[in-house]
Enzyme design. Structure first.
Site, PDB file in Angstrom:
ATOM      1  N   TRP A 126     -12.333  -1.925  -7.334  1.00 35.09           N
ATOM      2  CA  TRP A 126     -13.133  -1.542  -8.509  1.00 35.09           C
ATOM      3  C   TRP A 126     -13.823  -0.201  -8.283  1.00 35.09           C
ATOM      4  CZ3 TRP A 126     -12.145  -4.405 -12.634  1.00 35.09           C
ATOM      5  CH2 TRP A 126     -11.806  -5.753 -12.467  1.00 35.09           C
TER       6      TRP A 126
ATOM      7  N   LEU B  56      10.675 -20.454  -4.822  1.00 31.40           N
ATOM      8  CA  LEU B  56       9.684 -19.605  -4.148  1.00 31.40           C
ATOM      9  C   LEU B  56       8.320 -19.685  -4.842  1.00 31.40           C
ATOM     10  CD1 LEU B  56       9.274 -17.064  -2.125  1.00 31.40           C
ATOM     11  CD2 LEU B  56       9.570 -15.705  -4.192  1.00 31.40           C
TER      12      LEU B  56
ATOM     13  N   GLU C 113     -12.549  -4.590  -3.559  1.00 27.78           N
ATOM     14  CA  GLU C 113     -13.118  -3.252  -3.348  1.00 27.78           C
ATOM     15  C   GLU C 113     -12.457  -2.204  -4.251  1.00 27.78           C
ATOM     16  OE1 GLU C 113     -12.216  -5.322  -0.690  1.00 27.78           O
ATOM     17  OE2 GLU C 113     -14.327  -5.905  -0.572  1.00 27.78           O
TER      18      GLU C 113
ATOM     19  N   ASP D 160       0.825  -1.206   0.000  1.00 34.14           N
ATOM     20  CA  ASP D 160       0.000   0.000   0.000  1.00 34.14           C
ATOM     21  C   ASP D 160       0.864   1.263   0.000  1.00 34.14           C
ATOM     22  OD1 ASP D 160      -2.361   1.414  -0.011  1.00 34.14           O
ATOM     23  OD2 ASP D 160      -2.620   1.348   2.162  1.00 34.14           O
ATOM     24  N   GLY D 161       0.326   2.314  -0.589  1.00 35.83           N
ATOM     25  CA  GLY D 161       0.993   3.622  -0.536  1.00 35.83           C
ATOM     26  C   GLY D 161       1.532   4.109  -1.875  1.00 35.83           C
TER      27      GLY D 161
ATOM     28  N   ARG E  21      -4.715  -1.787   9.062  1.00 35.42           N
ATOM     29  CA  ARG E  21      -5.931  -2.589   8.880  1.00 35.42           C
ATOM     30  C   ARG E  21      -5.659  -3.683   7.861  1.00 35.42           C
ATOM     31  NH1 ARG E  21      -7.924   2.761   7.020  1.00 35.42           N
ATOM     32  NH2 ARG E  21      -7.412   2.959   4.809  1.00 35.42           N
TER      33      ARG E  21
ATOM     34  N   HIS F 239       2.156   3.334  -9.050  1.00 34.19           N
ATOM     35  CA  HIS F 239       1.891   1.915  -9.335  1.00 34.19           C
ATOM     36  C   HIS F 239       3.033   1.311 -10.155  1.00 34.19           C
ATOM     37  CE1 HIS F 239      -1.939   2.323  -7.496  1.00 34.19           C
ATOM     38  NE2 HIS F 239      -2.506   3.020  -8.462  1.00 34.19           N
TER      39      HIS F 239
HETATM   40  C1  IPE Z   1      -5.498  -2.608  -0.020  1.00 43.83           C
HETATM   41  O1  IPE Z   1      -5.137  -1.276  -0.230  1.00 43.83           O
HETATM   42  C2  IPE Z   1      -5.463  -3.360  -1.288  1.00 43.83           C
HETATM   43  C3  IPE Z   1      -4.183  -3.438  -1.980  1.00 43.83           C
HETATM   44  C4  IPE Z   1      -3.030  -2.993  -1.576  1.00 43.83           C
HETATM   45  C5  IPE Z   1      -4.242  -4.115  -3.212  1.00 43.83           C
HETATM   46  P1  IPE Z   1      -6.211  -0.117  -0.305  1.00 43.83           P
HETATM   47  O2  IPE Z   1      -5.434   1.141  -0.383  1.00 43.83           O
HETATM   48  O3  IPE Z   1      -7.190  -0.374  -1.372  1.00 43.83           O
HETATM   49  O4  IPE Z   1      -6.949  -0.250   1.108  1.00 43.83           O
HETATM   50  P2  IPE Z   1      -7.866   0.766   1.894  1.00 43.83           P
HETATM   51  O5  IPE Z   1      -8.961   1.149   0.967  1.00 43.83           O
HETATM   52  O6  IPE Z   1      -7.028   1.942   2.267  1.00 43.83           O
HETATM   53  O7  IPE Z   1      -8.317   0.005   3.095  1.00 43.83           O
HETATM   54  C1  IPE Z   2      -1.726   0.243  -3.311  1.00 39.60           C
HETATM   55  O1  IPE Z   2      -1.448   1.590  -3.332  1.00 39.60           O
HETATM   56  C2  IPE Z   2      -1.939  -0.329  -4.693  1.00 39.60           C
HETATM   57  C3  IPE Z   2      -3.310  -0.724  -4.997  1.00 39.60           C
HETATM   58  C4  IPE Z   2      -4.335  -0.707  -4.184  1.00 39.60           C
HETATM   59  C5  IPE Z   2      -3.531  -1.208  -6.341  1.00 39.60           C
HETATM   60  P1  IPE Z   2      -2.617   2.642  -3.322  1.00 39.60           P
HETATM   61  O2  IPE Z   2      -3.024   2.916  -4.715  1.00 39.60           O
HETATM   62  O3  IPE Z   2      -3.693   2.221  -2.399  1.00 39.60           O
HETATM   63  O4  IPE Z   2      -1.868   3.922  -2.738  1.00 39.60           O
HETATM   64  P2  IPE Z   2      -2.414   4.942  -1.664  1.00 39.60           P
HETATM   65  O5  IPE Z   2      -2.856   4.138  -0.475  1.00 39.60           O
HETATM   66  O6  IPE Z   2      -3.558   5.664  -2.303  1.00 39.60           O
HETATM   67  O7  IPE Z   2      -1.253   5.814  -1.375  1.00 39.60           O
HETATM   68 MG    MG Z   3      -4.087   2.514  -0.420  1.00 45.14          MG
END
Ligand code: IPE
Ligand code: IPE
Ligand code: MG
Length: 235
Positions: A59, A121, A57, A10-11, A181, A27
């Site tokens: 989508w 792996l 989610e 994430d991030g 979470r 990404h």
């Molecule tokens: C969780 O990240 C899903 C992935 C990293 C693929 P999100 O960024 O979508 O999660 P929420 O919405 O902050 O919980």
């Molecule tokens: C996780 O990074 C990648 C995916 C959910 C595909 P995010 O796109 O959720 O990045 P933030 O959380 O908005 O920074």
């Molecule tokens: Mg995110």
């Protein structure tokens, strides 16, 4: 060393935003982090790496971001599969594939088929995956095969129908990006996993960060409901 590491990558969006770039650049950079993490896990002797790439989610995101992620996924598979195969990596994809377009579904199946007999792996990518979907799907399949078990099926029966049935449960869970979470990731399998959260954004996650997470894991006592003294006796 953990046998199985599960990661919520994430991030990406925030990483890009901080640099005044569109989210999609985050990404793209995230794919680089994944490649480095796969290599590091191989080198460290981790047996299973499971990563959350797209949730059921996700989508709900703007259409152009969703379609960018789909094309990135396709490109990544096309570009990386041969290299993974050469490195003896077994690739698996979990989640509901029916919502992806046909070329992507086919590329996924081809990549799995090519690498199916590899013994290094196991890299599992969760795409259109949700922990609740996984459990519901497992219950539906189990009851279809064994209607007589309707009120008597066991944890072991159900486990066999979950998408990660072939792997041990994750020892270490890592979530980058600062949120603490699970976001519907592997709800069943994470029951006794050690959780590690870092503020580092996924595109900035590197081998040093991975080793920090593993060191934190190695410092923990996994009691599985027992008390500390019992574990020491068993040693
Ligand atoms: C969780 O990240 C899903 C992935 C990293 C693929 P999100 O960024 O979508 O999660 P929420 O919405 O902050 O919980
Ligand atoms: C996780 O990074 C990648 C995916 C959910 C595909 P995010 O796109 O959720 O990045 P933030 O959380 O908005 O920074
Ligand atoms: Mg995110």
């Amino acid at each position: 060393m953990p046998r199985h590491i599960a990661i919520i990558m994430d991030g990406n969006g925030r990483w890009a935003k901080k640099r005044f770039m569109p989210r999609i650049v985050g990404h793209q950079r995230g794919v680089e982090s994944l490649r480095a993490t796969v290599k590091a896990c191989r080198d460290l002797g981790v047996e299973y790496l499971t990563v959350f790439a797209f949730s059921s989610e996700n989508w709900r995101r703007p259409d152009d971001e969703v379609s960018f992620l789909m094309s990135l996924f396709l490109k990544m598979l096309e570009r990386e599969t041969a290299g993974m195969h050469k490195n003896n990596i077994k690739l698996k994809i979990i989640g509901d594939r029916s919502r992806f377009d046909i070329p992507l579904q086919k590329t996924m199946t081809d990549a799995e088929t090519l690498t199916a007999d590899n013994t290094g792996l196991t890299l599992t990518i969760a795409a259109n995956y949700g922990g609740r979907w996984d459990m519901l799907h497992a219950v539906h399949q189990l009851l279809q095969d064994h209607p007589e078990k309707c009120t008597s099926f066991t944890e072991t029966d159900l486990q066999a129908y979950l998408s990660m049935s072939a792997a041990p449960e994750p020892d270490l869970f890592i979530r980058t990006g600062g949120e603490q979470r699970l976001s519907n990731f592997m709800l069943w399998q994470l029951a006794y996993t050690e959780l590690y959260f870092t503020d580092t954004l996924w595109p900035a996650f590197d081998v040093k960060e991975l080793k920090k997470a593993i060191a934190s894991y190695q410092d923990r006592e996994r009691r599985f409901g027992r008390i500390s003294e019992q574990l020491k006796q068993a040693e």
